[in-house]
Scaffold this active site. Structure first.
Site, PDB file in Angstrom:
ATOM      1  N   ASP A 192      12.695 -45.433 -14.227  1.00  0.00           N
ATOM      2  CA  ASP A 192      12.566 -44.910 -12.840  1.00  0.00           C
ATOM      3  C   ASP A 192      14.003 -44.545 -12.546  1.00  0.00           C
ATOM      4  OD1 ASP A 192      12.197 -44.287  -9.940  1.00  0.00           O
ATOM      5  OD2 ASP A 192      10.201 -45.254 -10.391  1.00  0.00           O
ATOM      6  N   ASP A 218      17.162 -40.401 -15.025  1.00  0.00           N
ATOM      7  CA  ASP A 218      16.480 -39.040 -14.789  1.00  0.00           C
ATOM      8  C   ASP A 218      15.612 -38.998 -15.982  1.00  0.00           C
ATOM      9  OD1 ASP A 218      15.350 -36.757 -14.648  1.00  0.00           O
ATOM     10  OD2 ASP A 218      16.879 -36.217 -13.214  1.00  0.00           O
ATOM     11  N   ALA A 236       5.524 -41.250 -13.112  1.00  0.00           N
ATOM     12  CA  ALA A 236       6.866 -40.608 -12.551  1.00  0.00           C
ATOM     13  C   ALA A 236       6.525 -39.078 -12.373  1.00  0.00           C
ATOM     14  CB  ALA A 236       8.016 -40.780 -13.280  1.00  0.00           C
ATOM     15  N   ALA A 237       6.757 -38.342 -11.372  1.00  0.00           N
ATOM     16  CA  ALA A 237       6.352 -37.018 -11.099  1.00  0.00           C
ATOM     17  C   ALA A 237       6.997 -36.424 -10.068  1.00  0.00           C
ATOM     18  CB  ALA A 237       4.998 -36.870 -10.891  1.00  0.00           C
ATOM     19  N   THR A 295      -4.446 -35.871 -10.612  1.00  0.00           N
ATOM     20  CA  THR A 295      -5.020 -35.762  -8.999  1.00  0.00           C
ATOM     21  C   THR A 295      -6.297 -35.085  -9.403  1.00  0.00           C
ATOM     22  OG1 THR A 295      -4.476 -34.679  -7.297  1.00  0.00           O
ATOM     23  CG2 THR A 295      -3.294 -33.764  -9.294  1.00  0.00           C
ATOM     24  N   TYR A 328       1.648 -28.035  -7.792  1.00  0.00           N
ATOM     25  CA  TYR A 328       1.419 -29.640  -7.914  1.00  0.00           C
ATOM     26  C   TYR A 328       0.348 -29.591  -8.947  1.00  0.00           C
ATOM     27  CZ  TYR A 328       0.260 -34.455  -7.368  1.00  0.00           C
ATOM     28  OH  TYR A 328      -0.087 -35.763  -7.399  1.00  0.00           O
ATOM     29  N   LYS A 367      -0.371 -30.914 -13.129  1.00  0.00           N
ATOM     30  CA  LYS A 367      -0.890 -31.983 -13.427  1.00  0.00           C
ATOM     31  C   LYS A 367      -2.099 -31.474 -14.461  1.00  0.00           C
ATOM     32  CE  LYS A 367       0.743 -35.455 -11.183  1.00  0.00           C
ATOM     33  NZ  LYS A 367       1.450 -36.380 -11.618  1.00  0.00           N
ATOM     34  N   ARG A 393     -12.122 -36.141   3.195  1.00  0.00           N
ATOM     35  CA  ARG A 393     -11.121 -36.674   2.271  1.00  0.00           C
ATOM     36  C   ARG A 393     -11.553 -38.174   1.776  1.00  0.00           C
ATOM     37  NH1 ARG A 393      -9.860 -32.057   2.762  1.00  0.00           N
ATOM     38  NH2 ARG A 393      -7.990 -30.974   3.373  1.00  0.00           N
ATOM     39  N   GLY A 400      -5.165 -22.521   1.903  1.00  0.00           N
ATOM     40  CA  GLY A 400      -5.297 -23.348   0.888  1.00  0.00           C
ATOM     41  C   GLY A 400      -5.852 -24.895   1.001  1.00  0.00           C
TER      42      GLY A 400
HETATM   43  N1  LIG Z   1       0.015 -41.445  -3.886  1.00  0.00           N
HETATM   44  C1  LIG Z   1      -1.055 -40.552  -4.191  1.00  0.00           C
HETATM   45  O1  LIG Z   1      -1.914 -40.117  -2.869  1.00  0.00           O
HETATM   46  C2  LIG Z   1      -1.668 -39.902  -5.387  1.00  0.00           C
HETATM   47  C3  LIG Z   1      -2.631 -39.275  -5.609  1.00  0.00           C
HETATM   48  C4  LIG Z   1      -2.800 -38.559  -6.944  1.00  0.00           C
HETATM   49  C5  LIG Z   1      -1.776 -38.648  -7.887  1.00  0.00           C
HETATM   50  N2  LIG Z   1      -0.607 -39.375  -7.579  1.00  0.00           N
HETATM   51  C6  LIG Z   1       0.162 -39.558  -9.099  1.00  0.00           C
HETATM   52  O2  LIG Z   1       0.322 -40.899  -8.988  1.00  0.00           O
HETATM   53  C7  LIG Z   1       1.852 -40.862  -9.638  1.00  0.00           C
HETATM   54  C8  LIG Z   1       2.475 -42.025  -8.913  1.00  0.00           C
HETATM   55  O3  LIG Z   1       2.501 -41.700  -7.353  1.00  0.00           O
HETATM   56  P1  LIG Z   1       3.231 -42.363  -6.233  1.00  0.00           P
HETATM   57  O4  LIG Z   1       2.483 -42.170  -4.937  1.00  0.00           O
HETATM   58  O5  LIG Z   1       3.410 -43.812  -6.455  1.00  0.00           O
HETATM   59  O6  LIG Z   1       4.575 -41.590  -6.045  1.00  0.00           O
HETATM   60  P2  LIG Z   1       6.158 -42.245  -5.704  1.00  0.00           P
HETATM   61  O7  LIG Z   1       7.106 -41.150  -5.318  1.00  0.00           O
HETATM   62  O8  LIG Z   1       6.200 -43.409  -4.807  1.00  0.00           O
HETATM   63  O9  LIG Z   1       6.655 -42.725  -7.060  1.00  0.00           O
HETATM   64  C9  LIG Z   1       6.901 -41.912  -8.082  1.00  0.00           C
HETATM   65  C10 LIG Z   1       8.104 -42.654  -8.897  1.00  0.00           C
HETATM   66  O10 LIG Z   1       8.582 -41.710  -9.897  1.00  0.00           O
HETATM   67  C11 LIG Z   1      10.077 -41.656  -9.782  1.00  0.00           C
HETATM   68  N3  LIG Z   1      10.583 -40.360 -10.468  1.00  0.00           N
HETATM   69  C12 LIG Z   1      10.334 -39.056 -10.059  1.00  0.00           C
HETATM   70  N4  LIG Z   1      11.147 -38.280 -10.680  1.00  0.00           N
HETATM   71  C13 LIG Z   1      11.752 -38.710 -11.556  1.00  0.00           C
HETATM   72  C14 LIG Z   1      12.582 -38.829 -12.632  1.00  0.00           C
HETATM   73  N5  LIG Z   1      13.029 -37.372 -12.726  1.00  0.00           N
HETATM   74  N6  LIG Z   1      13.217 -39.480 -13.419  1.00  0.00           N
HETATM   75  C15 LIG Z   1      13.077 -40.697 -13.280  1.00  0.00           C
HETATM   76  N7  LIG Z   1      11.824 -41.380 -12.349  1.00  0.00           N
HETATM   77  C16 LIG Z   1      11.338 -40.316 -11.445  1.00  0.00           C
HETATM   78  C17 LIG Z   1      10.626 -41.919  -8.540  1.00  0.00           C
HETATM   79  O11 LIG Z   1      11.822 -42.481  -8.389  1.00  0.00           O
HETATM   80  C18 LIG Z   1       9.513 -42.515  -7.699  1.00  0.00           C
HETATM   81  O12 LIG Z   1       9.694 -43.889  -7.990  1.00  0.00           O
HETATM   82  C19 LIG Z   1       2.294 -39.740  -9.511  1.00  0.00           C
HETATM   83  O13 LIG Z   1       2.307 -39.062 -10.848  1.00  0.00           O
HETATM   84  C20 LIG Z   1       1.491 -38.861  -8.620  1.00  0.00           C
HETATM   85  O14 LIG Z   1       1.422 -37.375  -8.860  1.00  0.00           O
HETATM   86  C21 LIG Z   1      -0.372 -40.099  -6.482  1.00  0.00           C
END
Ligand SMILES: NC(=O)c1ccc[n+]([C@@H]2O[C@H](COP(=O)([O-])OP(=O)(O)OC[C@H]3O[C@@H](n4cnc5c(N)ncnc54)[C@H](O)[C@@H]3O)[C@@H](O)[C@H]2O)c1
Length: 313
Positions: free
Chosen positions: A37, A52, A74-75, A117, A141, A145, A206, A265
């Site tokens: 991370d 990164d 991570a995303a 997602t 986004y 995905k 939702r 949207g």
């Molecule tokens: N939270 C939701 O409602 C939700 C819904 C659908 C899908 N998701 C997916 O679940 C996953 C986790 O989501 P979350 O809510 O925990 O998000 P979050 O933002 O809390 O966690 C994402 C983590 O990825 C890390 N990260 C981002 N870019 C990075 C990089 N370039 N290098 C290293 N680390 C990096 C961030 O530091 C963070 O700790 C994601 O892929 C998100 O798209 C989340």
């Protein structure tokens, strides 16, 4: 003994909202977890590779041979940010995923579980969303995905890896103080005595799923060896107005609302069919009221102005 005992797993984004909860659950089951991370994991006893993921050298450092699984969380997670920077979102959500898949193949990691997602399906009216619907994402986004899901597919069919895309609904739960989605907005408003804006009349449906149910789904997917997409939600959609009412009940705050015009949207309904996940053994445990009760403590302390949500873990 848990079947995850001794399993070696890399969690990308493991210092994030879902990641921290997943890391805790995996460690409780006896797995050896490594987090990669850009932020260090708050628990120093968790082995973190910090940097990164867009840097190929960092990916190569994180994906070691001998791993039993990669859970790729991570995303770029913000829809708004993806709209502002579609190319950067592609880089993180597609190119990084492709790089990790290649390393997994080269280093013979047998499992790749990817956080996708339900936004990949786009607007389907009020139809129940399942895994068989065509992908018509509405935002960068969702599109990135969907693209990453396509990249996963041959790693199962050609290379024999388990490659599963878990399509999460709106996730909420403890540890979301840094997020800007609707549940933390409601909680912040309750704590600070302010209000929230609702797009349109608030009747849009939702699916809100608790983070611990999402963690359960990841473990179920791993255990089942499922390949391809899997819709993960609570299976019970609620209106945004219902969500506000539940937040008022849980917090005891008034939370005034202001209705503003719906954004372009904006989906009229997200109603999920979670029967495929259920067949694998997934069963959501939280309803909205019990789930929202677990979120409030992170925010309640904001009242006294002592850091509150910003410091929530
Ligand atoms: N939270 C939701 O409602 C939700 C819904 C659908 C899908 N998701 C997916 O679940 C996953 C986790 O989501 P979350 O809510 O925990 O998000 P979050 O933002 O809390 O966690 C994402 C983590 O990825 C890390 N990260 C981002 N870019 C990075 C990089 N370039 N290098 C290293 N680390 C990096 C961030 O530091 C963070 O700790 C994601 O892929 C998100 O798209 C989340």
């Amino acid at each position: 003994m848990s079947e995850f005992a001794g399993a070696r797993v890399l969690v990308t984004g493991g210092a994030g909202f879902i990641g921290r909860r997943l890391v805790t659950a995996l460690r409780e089951q006896g797995a050896e977890v490594v987090v990669v991370d850009q932020k260090p994991h708050p628990d120093p006893s968790v082995h973190s590779v910090v940097g990164d993921l867009r840097d190929p050298a960092l990916r190569a450092e994180a994906v070691t041979s001998g791993l039993d699984a990669i859970v790729h969380l991570a995303a770029v997670t913000s829809v708004l940010r993806s709209v502002e920077d579609p190319a950067g979102t592609y880089e993180m959500n597609v190119a990084v995923t492709s790089g990790l898949l290649e390393l997994a193949r080269e280093r013979e990691v047998p499992r790749f579980l990817f956080a996708s997602t339900n936004a990949v399906t786009g607007d389907v009216g009020d139809a129940r969303i399942n895994e068989r619907m065509p992908l018509r994402p509405l935002t960068p986004y969702g599109a990135t995905k969907a693209a990453a899901e396509m990249l996963l597919s041959p790693y199962a069919s050609v290379y024999g890896m388990q490659a599963c895309a878990l399509r999460f609904a709106n996730v909420y739960g403890p540890g979301m103080g840094h997020k800007d989605s609707f549940v933390p907005r409601l909680m912040r408003a309750a704590a600070l005595g302010t209000g929230v804006q609702i797009y349109g009349d608030g009747t849009q449906l939702r699916d809100y799923v608790h983070v611990d149910d999402v963690v359960q789904a990841v473990l179920v997917a791993w255990r089942s060896g499922h390949n391809g997409p899997l819709v993960v939600g609570s299976g019970e959609s609620v209106s945004v107005n219902d969500l506000v009412k539940t937040a008022r009940d849980v917090t005891g705050a008034e939370i005034p609302v202001e209705h503003v015009p719906a954004k372009q949207g904006e989906m009229p309904a997200v109603v999920l069919d979670i029967s495929a996940a259920r067949e694998l053994g997934y069963e959501p445990r939280f309803d909205l009221a019990s789930g929202m009760t677990t979120v409030w403590p992170d925010f309640a302390s904001m009242k006294s102005g002592n850091g509150g949500a910003g410091s929530a873990i």
